[in-house]
Scaffold this motif. Structure first.
Motif: not given
Length: 211
Positions: A26-37, A155-162
């Motif tokens: 799960l990636v939140i581009p605007e924050e630079g956060t990334r987590v592994l499920v 979607s590339e535009g979403s706040r949270i992406q998978l």
DNA sequence: GGTAAGATCAGC
DNA sequence: CTGATCTTACCT
């Protein structure tokens, strides 16, 4: 595995969908956060669906709360749990067919400082692997809100992406009964990786294996 | 219109 | 083990 294959798997059975979401990011581009499920649970639909599941929020049919689970696969279903926590699911199954994958645990890969800050005072001295342990903590770790309800995770535009991740050896996937569910409690629809962020199994006090 | 149970977590 | 806290479903 590619994102394309991941999306395709979401349209198969809840188990196949869950196995594909496990190990993705799960990636939140605007924050630079990334987590592994690292831990998920599969949930099916109503009695007349291809995957009847009395333990699922979809079981009673479409409602205002669960509508996202009956929509397109690969969207975010957010719900409030026990009046306190917000939990996140990846919707699965074709449109009109209820289903979702509950994200139970994640491991923080990038932006740990942002996640820690969000977890407040407790987050400061918490071991890294506990930041996203358990569905309520996952909600806090990624900072999900009801505003994110039904957003398109692809979607590339979403706040949270998978995003699909690197190789995942099949032997690394463990499975067992879902945590805290009363009905269909024997169904092995909880899947996890061998990782310290995975939560402990707790059986429901009135667990029944019927259905 | 009332109520009981729930896909939870943290603190005793 | 228990309290916090609130939405939903299923009664009446």
């Amino acid at each position: 595995m590619s994102n394309q294959l991941l999306r395709k798997h979401l349209l198969h059975t809840p188990e196949v969908a869950a196995a594909s979401v496990l190990g993705s990011e799960l990636v939140i581009p605007e924050e630079g956060t990334r987590v592994l499920v690292t831990e998920v649970e599969a949930y099916g639909g109503p009695a007349d669906s291809p995957w009847p599941d009395p333990a699922a929020h979809c079981w009673p049919g479409v409602t205002a709360r669960n509508a996202a689970m009956f929509g397109e696969a690969g969207h975010l279903y957010v719900y409030r749990s026990y009046g306190i926590h917000l939990c996140a699911n990846v919707t699965c199954g074709d449109c009109g067919v209820g289903g979702g994958i509950l994200i139970r645990s994640v491991a923080v890969l990038d932006g740990e400082d942002v996640v820690r800050a969000r977890r407040g005072a407790r987050g400061a001295d918490m071991p890294s692997h506990q930041l996203g342990r358990g569905p309520g903590n996952v909600g806090q770790a990624i900072g999900v809100t009801l505003e994110d309800y039904a957003l398109d995770l692809f979607s590339e535009g979403s706040r949270i992406q998978l995003r699909s991740s690197v190789v995942k050896p099949a032997e690394a996937i463990h499975s067992g009964p879902r945590v805290g569910v009363r009905r269909a409690s024997e169904r092995p629809w909880r899947l996890w990786l061998d990782h310290p962020s995975v939560s402990a199994y707790r059986r429901h006090k009135n667990a029944s294996g019927e259905y």
